[in-house]
Design an enzyme around this catalytic site. Structure first.
Site, PDB file in Angstrom:
ATOM      1  N   ILE A 166       0.693  -1.076  -0.081  1.00 30.51           N
ATOM      2  CA  ILE A 166       0.011   0.141  -0.039  1.00 30.51           C
ATOM      3  C   ILE A 166       0.873   1.270   0.033  1.00 30.51           C
ATOM      4  CG2 ILE A 166      -1.926   1.124   1.076  1.00 30.51           C
ATOM      5  CD1 ILE A 166      -2.478  -1.603  -0.137  1.00 30.51           C
ATOM      6  N   GLU A 366      -1.835  -0.913 -10.102  1.00 31.62           N
ATOM      7  CA  GLU A 366      -2.993  -0.656 -10.981  1.00 31.62           C
ATOM      8  C   GLU A 366      -3.449  -1.344 -12.408  1.00 31.62           C
ATOM      9  OE1 GLU A 366      -4.616   2.503 -10.403  1.00 31.62           O
ATOM     10  OE2 GLU A 366      -3.362   3.633  -9.084  1.00 31.62           O
TER      11      GLU A 366
HETATM   12  P1  TGC Z   1     -15.921  -7.648 -13.174  1.00 34.55           P
HETATM   13  O1  TGC Z   1     -16.726  -8.785 -12.847  1.00 34.55           O
HETATM   14  O2  TGC Z   1     -15.229  -7.321 -14.486  1.00 34.55           O
HETATM   15  O3  TGC Z   1     -16.468  -6.358 -12.449  1.00 34.55           O
HETATM   16  C1  TGC Z   1     -17.127  -6.150 -11.247  1.00 34.55           C
HETATM   17  C2  TGC Z   1     -17.662  -4.741 -11.376  1.00 34.55           C
HETATM   18  O4  TGC Z   1     -16.886  -3.690 -11.798  1.00 34.55           O
HETATM   19  C3  TGC Z   1     -16.845  -3.261 -12.865  1.00 34.55           C
HETATM   20  N1  TGC Z   1     -15.866  -2.900 -13.523  1.00 34.55           N
HETATM   21  C4  TGC Z   1     -15.442  -1.690 -13.494  1.00 34.55           C
HETATM   22  N2  TGC Z   1     -15.960  -0.429 -13.115  1.00 34.55           N
HETATM   23  C5  TGC Z   1     -15.163   0.762 -13.180  1.00 34.55           C
HETATM   24  N3  TGC Z   1     -13.950   0.808 -13.806  1.00 34.55           N
HETATM   25  C6  TGC Z   1     -13.525  -0.378 -14.227  1.00 34.55           C
HETATM   26  N4  TGC Z   1     -12.061  -0.389 -14.804  1.00 34.55           N
HETATM   27  C7  TGC Z   1     -14.287  -1.563 -14.076  1.00 34.55           C
HETATM   28  N5  TGC Z   1     -14.027  -2.721 -14.572  1.00 34.55           N
HETATM   29  C8  TGC Z   1     -15.102  -3.611 -13.959  1.00 34.55           C
HETATM   30  C9  TGC Z   1     -18.031  -4.109 -13.691  1.00 34.55           C
HETATM   31  O5  TGC Z   1     -18.947  -3.604 -14.497  1.00 34.55           O
HETATM   32  C10 TGC Z   1     -18.854  -4.792 -12.485  1.00 34.55           C
HETATM   33  O6  TGC Z   1     -19.555  -3.722 -12.036  1.00 34.55           O
HETATM   34  P2  TGC Z   1     -21.270  -4.424 -11.356  1.00 34.55           P
HETATM   35  O7  TGC Z   1     -21.737  -3.082 -10.959  1.00 34.55           O
HETATM   36  O8  TGC Z   1     -21.843  -5.199 -12.746  1.00 34.55           O
HETATM   37  O9  TGC Z   1     -21.064  -5.307 -10.407  1.00 34.55           O
HETATM   38  O10 TGC Z   1     -14.676  -7.957 -11.889  1.00 34.55           O
HETATM   39  P3  TGC Z   1     -13.547  -9.229 -12.034  1.00 34.55           P
HETATM   40  O11 TGC Z   1     -13.371  -9.778 -10.697  1.00 34.55           O
HETATM   41  O12 TGC Z   1     -13.725 -10.063 -13.076  1.00 34.55           O
HETATM   42  O13 TGC Z   1     -12.046  -8.525 -12.057  1.00 34.55           O
HETATM   43  C11 TGC Z   1     -11.795  -7.384 -13.454  1.00 34.55           C
HETATM   44  C12 TGC Z   1     -10.449  -7.077 -13.406  1.00 34.55           C
HETATM   45  C13 TGC Z   1      -9.472  -8.335 -13.297  1.00 34.55           C
HETATM   46  C14 TGC Z   1     -10.466  -6.464 -14.409  1.00 34.55           C
HETATM   47  C15 TGC Z   1     -10.223  -6.320 -12.049  1.00 34.55           C
HETATM   48  O14 TGC Z   1     -10.546  -6.830 -10.926  1.00 34.55           O
HETATM   49  C16 TGC Z   1      -8.754  -5.581 -12.094  1.00 34.55           C
HETATM   50  O15 TGC Z   1      -8.813  -4.436 -12.890  1.00 34.55           O
HETATM   51  N6  TGC Z   1      -7.859  -6.144 -11.621  1.00 34.55           N
HETATM   52  C17 TGC Z   1      -6.509  -5.318 -11.279  1.00 34.55           C
HETATM   53  C18 TGC Z   1      -6.469  -5.113 -10.085  1.00 34.55           C
HETATM   54  C19 TGC Z   1      -5.809  -3.595  -9.621  1.00 34.55           C
HETATM   55  O16 TGC Z   1      -5.676  -2.861 -10.464  1.00 34.55           O
HETATM   56  N7  TGC Z   1      -5.352  -3.352  -8.728  1.00 34.55           N
HETATM   57  C20 TGC Z   1      -4.937  -2.065  -8.159  1.00 34.55           C
HETATM   58  C21 TGC Z   1      -4.641  -1.871  -6.709  1.00 34.55           C
HETATM   59  S1  TGC Z   1      -4.491  -0.292  -6.275  1.00 34.55           S
HETATM   60  C22 TGC Z   1      -2.801  -0.058  -6.911  1.00 34.55           C
HETATM   61  O17 TGC Z   1      -2.049  -0.530  -7.457  1.00 34.55           O
HETATM   62  C23 TGC Z   1      -2.258   1.309  -6.451  1.00 34.55           C
HETATM   63  S2  TGC Z   1      -0.993   1.769  -6.814  1.00 34.55           S
HETATM   64  C24 TGC Z   1      -0.885   3.456  -6.809  1.00 34.55           C
HETATM   65  C25 TGC Z   1       0.380   4.162  -6.942  1.00 34.55           C
HETATM   66  O18 TGC Z   1       1.288   4.127  -6.105  1.00 34.55           O
HETATM   67  O19 TGC Z   1       0.405   5.065  -7.973  1.00 34.55           O
HETATM   68  P1  FAD Z   2      -0.857 -11.424  -9.022  1.00 36.85           P
HETATM   69  O1  FAD Z   2      -2.076 -10.839  -9.335  1.00 36.85           O
HETATM   70  O2  FAD Z   2      -0.315 -12.486  -8.303  1.00 36.85           O
HETATM   71  O3  FAD Z   2       0.084 -11.941 -10.365  1.00 36.85           O
HETATM   72  C1  FAD Z   2       1.085 -12.498 -10.743  1.00 36.85           C
HETATM   73  C2  FAD Z   2       1.085 -12.722 -12.306  1.00 36.85           C
HETATM   74  O4  FAD Z   2       0.197 -13.425 -12.694  1.00 36.85           O
HETATM   75  C3  FAD Z   2       1.257 -11.383 -13.062  1.00 36.85           C
HETATM   76  O5  FAD Z   2       2.212 -11.174 -14.020  1.00 36.85           O
HETATM   77  C4  FAD Z   2      -0.116 -11.169 -13.582  1.00 36.85           C
HETATM   78  O6  FAD Z   2      -0.257 -10.395 -14.717  1.00 36.85           O
HETATM   79  C5  FAD Z   2      -0.165 -12.684 -13.801  1.00 36.85           C
HETATM   80  N1  FAD Z   2      -1.987 -13.044 -13.788  1.00 36.85           N
HETATM   81  C6  FAD Z   2      -2.889 -12.811 -12.630  1.00 36.85           C
HETATM   82  N2  FAD Z   2      -3.961 -13.221 -13.060  1.00 36.85           N
HETATM   83  C7  FAD Z   2      -3.862 -13.597 -14.469  1.00 36.85           C
HETATM   84  C8  FAD Z   2      -4.906 -14.028 -15.390  1.00 36.85           C
HETATM   85  N3  FAD Z   2      -6.257 -14.329 -15.224  1.00 36.85           N
HETATM   86  N4  FAD Z   2      -4.299 -14.260 -16.849  1.00 36.85           N
HETATM   87  C9  FAD Z   2      -3.122 -14.293 -17.036  1.00 36.85           C
HETATM   88  N5  FAD Z   2      -2.088 -13.722 -16.109  1.00 36.85           N
HETATM   89  C10 FAD Z   2      -2.647 -13.508 -14.856  1.00 36.85           C
HETATM   90  N6  FAD Z   2      -2.416  -2.049  -4.190  1.00 36.85           N
HETATM   91  C11 FAD Z   2      -3.025  -1.264  -3.435  1.00 36.85           C
HETATM   92  O7  FAD Z   2      -4.249  -1.476  -3.185  1.00 36.85           O
HETATM   93  N7  FAD Z   2      -2.801   0.096  -3.126  1.00 36.85           N
HETATM   94  C12 FAD Z   2      -1.500   0.425  -3.291  1.00 36.85           C
HETATM   95  O8  FAD Z   2      -1.339   1.704  -3.007  1.00 36.85           O
HETATM   96  C13 FAD Z   2      -0.555  -0.146  -4.023  1.00 36.85           C
HETATM   97  N8  FAD Z   2       0.642   0.257  -4.346  1.00 36.85           N
HETATM   98  C14 FAD Z   2       1.522  -0.287  -4.838  1.00 36.85           C
HETATM   99  C15 FAD Z   2       2.877   0.008  -4.866  1.00 36.85           C
HETATM  100  C16 FAD Z   2       3.806  -0.876  -5.333  1.00 36.85           C
HETATM  101  C17 FAD Z   2       5.300  -0.267  -5.281  1.00 36.85           C
HETATM  102  C18 FAD Z   2       3.516  -2.239  -5.935  1.00 36.85           C
HETATM  103  C19 FAD Z   2       4.431  -3.066  -6.549  1.00 36.85           C
HETATM  104  C20 FAD Z   2       2.344  -2.634  -5.866  1.00 36.85           C
HETATM  105  C21 FAD Z   2       1.109  -1.617  -5.203  1.00 36.85           C
HETATM  106  N9  FAD Z   2      -0.180  -2.375  -5.122  1.00 36.85           N
HETATM  107  C22 FAD Z   2      -0.895  -1.455  -4.395  1.00 36.85           C
HETATM  108  C23 FAD Z   2      -0.505  -3.592  -5.526  1.00 36.85           C
HETATM  109  C24 FAD Z   2      -0.498  -3.986  -7.072  1.00 36.85           C
HETATM  110  O9  FAD Z   2      -1.634  -3.304  -7.450  1.00 36.85           O
HETATM  111  C25 FAD Z   2      -0.608  -5.300  -7.243  1.00 36.85           C
HETATM  112  O10 FAD Z   2       0.720  -5.806  -7.341  1.00 36.85           O
HETATM  113  C26 FAD Z   2      -1.071  -5.559  -8.646  1.00 36.85           C
HETATM  114  O11 FAD Z   2      -2.440  -5.357  -8.965  1.00 36.85           O
HETATM  115  C27 FAD Z   2      -0.751  -7.174  -8.951  1.00 36.85           C
HETATM  116  O12 FAD Z   2      -1.076  -7.960  -8.112  1.00 36.85           O
HETATM  117  P2  FAD Z   2      -0.007  -9.191  -7.461  1.00 36.85           P
HETATM  118  O13 FAD Z   2       1.349  -8.436  -7.287  1.00 36.85           O
HETATM  119  O14 FAD Z   2      -0.771  -9.804  -6.405  1.00 36.85           O
HETATM  120  O15 FAD Z   2       0.113 -10.094  -8.702  1.00 36.85           O
END
Ligand code: TGC
Ligand code: FAD
Length: 387
Positions: A166, A366
């Protein structure tokens, strides 16, 4: 030699005077205040907290939020801010992205009036810091599987679970924590110091070293009922926040790529081998041209995405494409530019390797590159390849 930001297609002309002014102000601040100190922070693994009041003073925190004392800038102006911040370091941009897009944005759009009044002005002024807790140790790409739970007990919600990776986590005064309440994802505001709430910095990173990356542990953390954000239910809550932040990342990584290109170009002009500046060799020119071409495409993509966003019509999939493309090519450019600098490229005297290492995180958070591929694959085929 002053920084020469690449602008091969005269994109400056497509910006408003205000946008250029904001961009130039941030560019100057990064030059004066970030670049002189960032290498040392990176090597020490520290975030330059003394810069937070200055970022606030410049109005950079939650610059895209409207009302509650925030400037409500358009998507292009906000993107240009992030581009310039990440030209300094991805950790500085991350700090601003999390504060603005992942904390202030959900409070503005999903929070109660009381929550907005309490937090938005303070977050904008840098008097409070926020973080966004979605990822868990066992649920990164698949946040829908989260195990963090909230249970209503009298006049409190009690939260249990753990969040990992986080950004701003240990510094945060308020955490936006996503947890399941009766099986449905909801957003809660958890304040620093709440009994049972642990904010622990994670060490041993090779990437984003000038950024606080932490774990959050919630053990029977009781928060008032008023700390639930009432405006959204389900996974679309956090995913909508991610759409905001991912757009900012697309701009940010372009700034990192621009920094690498500028450094490599000037290095190629002054470094002599075989009796010539290395910039006179075709292979070096080819590398610089590839970098410039991709930067130019990124700039055009970002500008168009920003304008569509300002018209309220951008789709999450359009944002995915820009985030995916930007991270991929910024990382390629950073790697190539690092090679142009030869051995010097691995030192902290130059920026390229720091950017290269940072971008490994940015292409992962993200939504990883591959997750964005699947989001786009789904969009164009209608077929879900996640499961
Ligand atoms: P799925 O069934 O596709 O969707 C569930 C509900 O969400 C809606 N939805 C969206 N809404 C807004 N924006 C989007 N991009 C959306 N994508 C889907 C969808 O319509 C549905 O809505 P409802 O109302 O019908 O329920 O969900 P899924 O479980 O199949 O997952 C889809 C997937 C894999 C694309 C999604 O979970 C995903 O994007 N995974 C990646 C996780 C991720 O990006 N984590 C980021 C954590 S935060 C972070 O990394 C901060 S770093 C910050 C920094 O330091 O700069
Ligand atoms: P995993 O989900 O375990 O994925 C591992 C590998 O498997 C990846 O290559 C991925 O692409 C692949 N993979 C996973 N699922 C599939 C699929 N269905 N098909 C094919 N390939 C797949 N999160 C927050 O909530 N808040 C934050 O502020 C935040 N800050 C971050 C800051 C840093 C420096 C980092 C490194 C991460 C941060 N994150 C944060 C977390 C970040 O969003 C996750 O690391 C990211 O979403 C990937 O999740 P994971 O690391 O668990 O990888």
């Amino acid at each position: 030699m002053p920084y020469e930001a690449p602008d091969f297609y005269g994109i400056d002309e497509l910006l408003t005077e205000d946008e250029r002014m904001i961009r130039d102000a941030v560019r100057g601040w990064v030059e004066d205040r970030v670049l002189p100190v960032i290498s040392e922070h990176y090597l020490n693994g520290t975030f330059p907290t003394d810069l937070i009041p200055e970022m606030a003073e410049l109005g950079l925190l939650g610059a895209g939020i409207d009302g509650y004392g925030c400037p409500g800038l358009g998507a292009v102006a906000y993107g240009l801010i992030l581009q310039e911040l990440e030209r300094g370091d991805s950790g500085i941009r991350s700090f601003a992205s999390v504060q603005g897009s992942l904390v202030m944005w959900p409070i503005r759009h999903y929070g109660s009036e009381e929550q907005r009044k309490r937090w938005l002005p303070a977050l904008h002024k840098g008097e409070a810091i926020g973080c966004f807790g979605l990822t868990e140790p066992d649920h990164g790409s698949d946040p829908g599987g989260m195990e963090t739970r909230a249970v209503k007990q009298g006049d409190r919600y009690v939260l249990n679970g753990a969040k990992m990776w986080i950004t701003n986590g240990s510094m945060a005064d308020v955490a936006v924590v996503w947890a399941k309440l009766d099986g449905v994802v909801r957003g809660f505001l958890v304040e620093k110091g709440t009994p049972g709430f642990l904010q622990r910095s994670m060490g041993k990173k090779f990437s984003l070293r000038a950024s606080d990356t932490s774990e959050l542990v919630l053990q029977d953390v009781a928060v008032p009922l008023g700390n639930l954000m009432p405006g959204v239910e389900g996974l679309r809550g956090p995913l909508n926040c991610l759409t905001q932040a991912r757009a900012g990342i697309a701009w940010g990584v372009c700034g990192a790529a621009m920094a690498c290109y500028d450094e490599a170009r000037r290095y190629a002009l002054q470094r002599t081998q075989f009796g010539k500046p290395i910039g006179q060799f075709q292979i070096i020119q080819g590398k610089l041209v590839e970098a410039l071409a991709e930067i130019t495409k990124m700039q055009l993509l970002n500008l168009r995405m920003g304008r569509i966003k300002e018209g309220g019509k951008v789709t999450p999939q359009q944002v995915s494409l820009a985030k995916r493309n930007g991270c991929h090519f910024a990382l390629e450019i950073a790697r190539t530019c690092r090679q142009i600098l030869g051995a010097n490229g691995i030192t902290a005297e130059y920026q390229v390797m720091r950017h290269m290492c940072n971008l490994e995180s940015v292409i992962t958070y993200e939504g990883t590159h591959d997750i964005h591929t699947l989001i786009l694959g789904h969009a164009i085929t209608g077929l879900d390849a996640f499961r």
